[in-house]
Design a protein around this motif. Structure first.
Motif, PDB file in Angstrom:
ATOM      1  N   VAL A 272      37.519  34.950  23.017  1.00 37.47           N
ATOM      2  CA  VAL A 272      36.408  35.391  23.862  1.00 37.47           C
ATOM      3  C   VAL A 272      36.769  36.704  24.550  1.00 37.47           C
ATOM      4  CG1 VAL A 272      35.006  34.843  25.895  1.00 37.47           C
ATOM      5  CG2 VAL A 272      35.512  33.070  24.208  1.00 37.47           C
ATOM      6  N   ALA A 273      37.992  36.796  25.062  1.00 43.48           N
ATOM      7  CA  ALA A 273      38.425  38.014  25.748  1.00 43.48           C
ATOM      8  C   ALA A 273      38.405  39.206  24.793  1.00 43.48           C
ATOM      9  CB  ALA A 273      39.823  37.815  26.331  1.00 43.48           C
ATOM     10  N   ALA A 274      38.874  38.997  23.562  1.00 42.82           N
ATOM     11  CA  ALA A 274      38.904  40.095  22.590  1.00 42.82           C
ATOM     12  C   ALA A 274      37.489  40.556  22.234  1.00 42.82           C
ATOM     13  CB  ALA A 274      39.647  39.650  21.333  1.00 42.82           C
ATOM     14  N   ASP A 275      36.567  39.602  22.033  1.00 51.33           N
ATOM     15  CA  ASP A 275      35.184  39.970  21.717  1.00 51.33           C
ATOM     16  C   ASP A 275      34.527  40.692  22.888  1.00 51.33           C
ATOM     17  OD1 ASP A 275      35.293  39.016  19.186  1.00 51.33           O
ATOM     18  OD2 ASP A 275      34.115  37.203  19.550  1.00 51.33           O
ATOM     19  N   LEU A 276      34.849  40.277  24.113  1.00 44.82           N
ATOM     20  CA  LEU A 276      34.207  40.871  25.284  1.00 44.82           C
ATOM     21  C   LEU A 276      34.598  42.338  25.451  1.00 44.82           C
ATOM     22  CD1 LEU A 276      32.379  40.348  27.701  1.00 44.82           C
ATOM     23  CD2 LEU A 276      34.403  39.688  29.017  1.00 44.82           C
ATOM     24  N   VAL A 277      35.882  42.669  25.294  1.00 43.73           N
ATOM     25  CA  VAL A 277      36.281  44.066  25.452  1.00 43.73           C
ATOM     26  C   VAL A 277      35.773  44.923  24.298  1.00 43.73           C
ATOM     27  CG1 VAL A 277      38.296  43.502  26.851  1.00 43.73           C
ATOM     28  CG2 VAL A 277      38.539  43.661  24.356  1.00 43.73           C
ATOM     29  N   ASP A 278      35.505  44.304  23.129  1.00 46.17           N
ATOM     30  CA  ASP A 278      34.887  45.058  22.038  1.00 46.17           C
ATOM     31  C   ASP A 278      33.469  45.486  22.405  1.00 46.17           C
ATOM     32  OD1 ASP A 278      37.052  45.015  20.429  1.00 46.17           O
ATOM     33  OD2 ASP A 278      36.425  43.297  19.211  1.00 46.17           O
ATOM     34  N   VAL A 279      32.780  44.637  23.170  1.00 45.41           N
ATOM     35  CA  VAL A 279      31.391  44.930  23.549  1.00 45.41           C
ATOM     36  C   VAL A 279      31.330  45.849  24.757  1.00 45.41           C
ATOM     37  CG1 VAL A 279      29.230  43.912  24.377  1.00 45.41           C
ATOM     38  CG2 VAL A 279      30.536  42.772  22.566  1.00 45.41           C
ATOM     39  N   LEU A 280      32.136  45.533  25.794  1.00 46.60           N
ATOM     40  CA  LEU A 280      32.028  46.256  27.066  1.00 46.60           C
ATOM     41  C   LEU A 280      33.008  47.420  27.171  1.00 46.60           C
ATOM     42  CD1 LEU A 280      31.565  43.318  29.615  1.00 46.60           C
ATOM     43  CD2 LEU A 280      29.830  44.666  28.429  1.00 46.60           C
ATOM     44  N   HIS A 281      34.087  47.395  26.409  1.00 45.19           N
ATOM     45  CA  HIS A 281      35.115  48.437  26.452  1.00 45.19           C
ATOM     46  C   HIS A 281      35.826  48.428  27.822  1.00 45.19           C
ATOM     47  CE1 HIS A 281      33.537  49.962  22.714  1.00 45.19           C
ATOM     48  NE2 HIS A 281      32.333  50.077  23.264  1.00 45.19           N
ATOM     49  N   GLY A 282      37.124  48.308  27.750  1.00 43.90           N
ATOM     50  CA  GLY A 282      37.926  48.283  28.964  1.00 43.90           C
ATOM     51  C   GLY A 282      39.096  47.340  28.804  1.00 43.90           C
ATOM     52  N   SER A 283      39.588  46.832  29.907  1.00 41.11           N
ATOM     53  CA  SER A 283      40.730  45.913  29.907  1.00 41.11           C
ATOM     54  C   SER A 283      40.340  44.669  30.689  1.00 41.11           C
ATOM     55  CB  SER A 283      41.951  46.575  30.549  1.00 41.11           C
ATOM     56  OG  SER A 283      43.075  45.718  30.505  1.00 41.11           O
ATOM     57  N   LEU A 284      40.663  43.486  30.133  1.00 42.15           N
ATOM     58  CA  LEU A 284      40.223  42.214  30.707  1.00 42.15           C
ATOM     59  C   LEU A 284      41.420  41.318  30.995  1.00 42.15           C
ATOM     60  CD1 LEU A 284      37.686  40.378  31.355  1.00 42.15           C
ATOM     61  CD2 LEU A 284      38.056  39.378  29.093  1.00 42.15           C
ATOM     62  N   LEU A 285      41.358  40.646  32.146  1.00 38.39           N
ATOM     63  CA  LEU A 285      42.367  39.656  32.532  1.00 38.39           C
ATOM     64  C   LEU A 285      41.644  38.348  32.817  1.00 38.39           C
ATOM     65  CD1 LEU A 285      45.306  38.904  33.451  1.00 38.39           C
ATOM     66  CD2 LEU A 285      44.633  39.666  35.736  1.00 38.39           C
ATOM     67  N   VAL A 286      42.082  37.249  32.174  1.00 40.62           N
ATOM     68  CA  VAL A 286      41.526  35.913  32.414  1.00 40.62           C
ATOM     69  C   VAL A 286      42.584  35.106  33.159  1.00 40.62           C
ATOM     70  CG1 VAL A 286      40.476  33.865  31.391  1.00 40.62           C
ATOM     71  CG2 VAL A 286      40.244  36.091  30.256  1.00 40.62           C
ATOM     72  N   ILE A 287      42.220  34.595  34.353  1.00 39.94           N
ATOM     73  CA  ILE A 287      43.168  33.836  35.173  1.00 39.94           C
ATOM     74  C   ILE A 287      42.579  32.479  35.513  1.00 39.94           C
ATOM     75  CG2 ILE A 287      44.241  35.885  36.178  1.00 39.94           C
ATOM     76  CD1 ILE A 287      42.530  35.519  38.641  1.00 39.94           C
ATOM     77  N   ASP A 288      43.491  31.524  35.861  1.00 41.18           N
ATOM     78  CA  ASP A 288      43.026  30.206  36.297  1.00 41.18           C
ATOM     79  C   ASP A 288      42.948  30.173  37.823  1.00 41.18           C
ATOM     80  OD1 ASP A 288      45.611  29.986  37.241  1.00 41.18           O
ATOM     81  OD2 ASP A 288      46.253  28.482  35.794  1.00 41.18           O
ATOM     82  N   THR A 289      42.678  28.991  38.372  1.00 41.51           N
ATOM     83  CA  THR A 289      42.478  28.874  39.822  1.00 41.51           C
ATOM     84  C   THR A 289      43.749  29.153  40.616  1.00 41.51           C
ATOM     85  OG1 THR A 289      42.863  26.487  39.615  1.00 41.51           O
ATOM     86  CG2 THR A 289      40.586  27.245  39.626  1.00 41.51           C
ATOM     87  N   HIS A 290      44.910  29.080  39.953  1.00 41.19           N
ATOM     88  CA  HIS A 290      46.181  29.350  40.634  1.00 41.19           C
ATOM     89  C   HIS A 290      46.654  30.786  40.421  1.00 41.19           C
ATOM     90  CE1 HIS A 290      46.511  25.096  41.492  1.00 41.19           C
ATOM     91  NE2 HIS A 290      46.303  24.831  40.202  1.00 41.19           N
ATOM     92  N   GLY A 291      45.832  31.625  39.782  1.00 41.60           N
ATOM     93  CA  GLY A 291      46.210  33.015  39.556  1.00 41.60           C
ATOM     94  C   GLY A 291      47.066  33.224  38.328  1.00 41.60           C
ATOM     95  N   ARG A 292      47.274  32.167  37.538  1.00 45.01           N
ATOM     96  CA  ARG A 292      48.080  32.317  36.320  1.00 45.01           C
ATOM     97  C   ARG A 292      47.259  32.959  35.202  1.00 45.01           C
ATOM     98  NH1 ARG A 292      49.934  26.804  37.883  1.00 45.01           N
ATOM     99  NH2 ARG A 292      48.175  26.035  36.669  1.00 45.01           N
ATOM    100  N   THR A 293      47.886  33.809  34.407  1.00 46.70           N
ATOM    101  CA  THR A 293      47.196  34.517  33.332  1.00 46.70           C
ATOM    102  C   THR A 293      46.965  33.581  32.147  1.00 46.70           C
ATOM    103  OG1 THR A 293      48.179  36.617  33.988  1.00 46.70           O
ATOM    104  CG2 THR A 293      47.311  36.463  31.749  1.00 46.70           C
ATOM    105  N   LEU A 294      45.686  33.478  31.729  1.00 48.79           N
ATOM    106  CA  LEU A 294      45.341  32.677  30.562  1.00 48.79           C
ATOM    107  C   LEU A 294      45.197  33.543  29.319  1.00 48.79           C
ATOM    108  CD1 LEU A 294      42.653  30.290  32.130  1.00 48.79           C
ATOM    109  CD2 LEU A 294      45.090  29.850  31.783  1.00 48.79           C
ATOM    110  N   ALA A 295      44.733  34.796  29.489  1.00 50.31           N
ATOM    111  CA  ALA A 295      44.559  35.697  28.340  1.00 50.31           C
ATOM    112  C   ALA A 295      44.378  37.118  28.855  1.00 50.31           C
ATOM    113  CB  ALA A 295      43.349  35.281  27.498  1.00 50.31           C
ATOM    114  N   THR A 296      44.726  38.103  28.012  1.00 46.17           N
ATOM    115  CA  THR A 296      44.485  39.520  28.309  1.00 46.17           C
ATOM    116  C   THR A 296      43.964  40.186  27.049  1.00 46.17           C
ATOM    117  OG1 THR A 296      46.760  40.135  27.729  1.00 46.17           O
ATOM    118  CG2 THR A 296      46.309  39.628  30.054  1.00 46.17           C
ATOM    119  N   ALA A 297      43.166  41.237  27.243  1.00 51.06           N
ATOM    120  CA  ALA A 297      42.658  41.997  26.095  1.00 51.06           C
ATOM    121  C   ALA A 297      42.305  43.395  26.571  1.00 51.06           C
ATOM    122  CB  ALA A 297      41.432  41.312  25.496  1.00 51.06           C
ATOM    123  N   THR A 298      42.422  44.387  25.684  1.00 54.67           N
ATOM    124  CA  THR A 298      42.083  45.765  26.028  1.00 54.67           C
ATOM    125  C   THR A 298      41.523  46.468  24.799  1.00 54.67           C
ATOM    126  OG1 THR A 298      42.906  47.808  27.052  1.00 54.67           O
ATOM    127  CG2 THR A 298      44.355  46.683  25.484  1.00 54.67           C
TER     128      THR A 298
END
Length: 630
Positions: A272-298
């Motif tokens: 999902v993160a990879a598809d989103l940055v393809d559409v919106l262009h930029g860098s994305l960080l997905v985190i959980d409720t504790h601030g832990r990184t779940l995924a990144t994409a650019t």
């Protein structure tokens, strides 16, 4: 029997002057000097009791008023009505002639009269106070309560012609003012004033501060309601813009379909993160409720630095995103909360490569919804595993005769070694409904992270956790679960134990420990049976008499053995004498002072609260068991 007269006077709430009558009657009857002095002491004691009762009655009235004020705030509709009610309660509770409230005027830089109660002078009601001018201006400037028994002669305050004339027209003499605060900001002042000299007690200042806090909450609530209405208006305008741009809506829908396809083909959050940055262009960080990184994409074609927001920035933005139901901008970041109903699952943090339109933000929000769906699916898988773990614990509790080797095999698959020491903890609260699914989900996660088991039973939660300290584990569970649920949780612990056959007895002991904590009025914490004194001795399947004796009376017994003293015998004589020093001294054939000194030593060894009823019972039982054990 004159002393009984004072009890009768207290019972019928007699006037102060009537407390002299028994003493006058005694003098008339020719009562001797010593007896007269004793009666005088009885009168003084009765007067102190009367004062205490009067103070408690007044405190009940104050608490009732604060409760009514809180009720007004909970149903806030008309802020003026609530403020008028608060100002009126100040006048009645503090028994003053006038009460009033001033608020800060940010535009003019002074304070103005907002509400008055009992005021008769128009000049007083129109007063405006410059910062630092008069008593009210000083309170508003410093944020500190001030009181004066005679304002006109008090040189601590900056007297101005307008203020002095207004106070004189109203006839005010004694004035008390306290700040109304929102956080560290003073927004106004709440006053109580009298037309005659009088001091203001510390309790009156505290009451006025409480009412001022309620008034500040009422004003802030009104402000928040206004802000919420403004936010809703903005949202409506945004919806109108979206409807007016059908092409943007179609683009957003296509992006949503693309992300839905990711879910249907079994993709994950990373896809999902990879598809989103393809559409919106930029860098994305997905985190959980504790601030832990779940995924990144650019974006690969035009890389953008990954967002690195602070925890405080994320928490603030998440709260705003959840409240508005949409993404929010924070600097060059756009943040969307990942939520499912009332559950907060995390956030998407996007640093776009270029300007984002409203439709682009909707795409980000749809990506947050799809991410929530994937995380819920992941949670469902985890819940299934948790159910398996819970079934094992249920079998260990309900069917203790199960084949031990089969039980060890099932536990081994789940990473649990039943031959190692473990403790049982049962947690719950005193509500009729018991703990609900949210608490069970927390317990399963908590136990799984520690290679343990958890299950919900009869409105309570049972946890099997590796360890050897049931009391400390129970306190940890009560604290962490209470923090998660936002309310008071109690937990009882039992163990340590080993083997599958010991789970059932340990569970029952922990469950009885929890019930005992409620019965003993110790809700809101955690404890093991060993910390319940004689109650724990009765509840536990393992009768640790020596441990109980040592916990209740060990320091005294050890002191006697080291020093050759007789503290144990002194305590026994003291209890046998019903707490009478003279009778205990007679039994021990020593002077009363000796008994007193020994009891002082006991207090040093056991603590000053050793004569509290609950500890006395434990101590007496421990001394008897000590003697029986020889």
């Amino acid at each position: 029997m004159h002393e009984l007269d004072y009890l009768d006077l207290l019972a019928r709430e007699a006037a102060l002057v009537e407390f002299e009558r028994p003493l006058i009657a005694a003098r008339t009857a020719g009562l001797a000097g010593a007896e007269l002095a004793e009666l005088e002491q009885a009168k003084l004691l009765a007067l102190r009791v009367r004062t205490l009762l009067e103070r408690r009655r007044r405190r009940e009235e104050e608490l009732s008023a604060l409760y009514d004020t809180a009720g007004d705030l909970s149903g806030l509709r008309d802020v003026d009505a609530v403020l008028r009610a608060i100002v009126h309660r100040v006048r009645t509770l503090l028994n003053v002639d006038v009460s009033y409230m001033t608020l800060n005027d940010a535009e003019r830089g002074d304070t103005y009269m907002r509400i008055t109660d009992g005021s008769v002078a128009a000049s007083f009601q129109r007063l405006r106070l410059a910062p630092g001018a008069g008593l009210g201006g000083l309170v508003a400037l410093t944020g500190t309560p001030y009181a004066t028994a005679n304002y006109a002669t008090d040189a601590r305050f900056e007297h101005t012609t307008d203020i002095d004339h207004g106070v004189a027209d109203e006839g005010l003499v004694a004035i008390l003012g306290v700040p109304m605060r929102l956080g560290s900001t003073v927004i106004g002042v709440l006053f109580a004033a009298n037309r005659a000299e009088r001091p203001f007690a510390r309790e009156e200042v505290a009451l006025l501060l409480s009412l001022a806090a309620h008034a500040a909450v009422a004003l802030d609530t009104a402000r928040l309601l206004s802000e919420t209405q403004a936010a809703l208006a903005e949202l409506s305008a945004a919806n109108a813009v979206i409807q007016a741009h059908s092409e943007s809506v179609e683009r957003a829908a296509a992006a949503h379909d693309r992300m839905t396809a990711v879910v249907l083909r079994g993709g994950g959050v990373e896809d999902v993160a990879a598809d989103l940055v393809d559409v919106l262009h930029g860098s994305l960080l997905v985190i959980d409720t504790h601030g832990r990184t779940l995924a990144t994409a650019t974006t690969k074609a035009e890389p953008v630095d990954a967002p690195r927001p602070t925890a405080a920035e994320v928490d603030e933005a998440l709260a705003a995103s959840r409240g508005q139901g949409r993404s929010v901008r924070r600097g060059d970041l756009v943040i969307a909360a990942v939520v499912a109903g009332a559950d907060n699952l995390g956030a998407l943090v996007l640093r776009p490569g270029g300007p984002l339109t409203g439709a682009d933000e909707r795409i980000l929000e749809r990506a947050a919804q799809v991410t929530a769906l994937l995380l819920l699916f992941r949670r469902t898988v985890a819940d299934a595993e948790a159910q398996v773990r819970g079934d094992l614990l249920d079998d260990l509790i309900s069917r203790p005769g199960t084949d031990p080797q089969a039980v060890r095999t099932r536990a081994g698959r789940l990473g649990l070694d039943l031959d190692a020491p473990y403790v049982l903890v049962v947690a719950g609260d005193e509500s009729a409904d018991g703990l609900r699914q949210r608490a069970v989900s927390w317990a399963r996660t908590f136990a799984a992270a520690r290679h343990g088991l958890a299950i919900g039973r009869d409105g309570r939660i049972a946890l099997l956790l590796p360890g050897e300290d049931p009391a400390a584990t129970a306190r940890l569970v009560a604290r962490e679960l209470g923090r998660t649920l936002g309310r008071e949780i109690t937990a009882g612990g039992a163990g340590p134990a080993r083997g599958g056959e010991a789970v059932g007895p340990a569970y029952r002991e922990a469950d009885q420990c929890l019930s005992a904590l409620f019965t003993l009025g110790r809700a809101g914490g955690g404890a093991g049976t060993a910390e319940l004194g004689y109650v724990g001795l009765l509840l536990g399947d393992r009768r640790d008499v020596a441990g109980f004796v040592h916990s209740a009376a060990g320091p005294v017994i050890d002191y006697d053995q080291r020093r050759g003293t007789a503290l144990v015998r002194t305590l026994e004589a003291y209890f046998e004498a019903g707490g009478g020093l003279a009778k205990a001294a007679e039994t021990l054939h020593v002077h009363v002072n000796t008994v007193t000194q020994r009891l002082e030593r006991v207090a040093q060894l056991l603590g000053d609260d050793w004569q509290q009823p609950a500890r006395v019972l434990d101590l007496q039982l421990a001394l008897r068991l000590h003697r029986l054990r020889g």
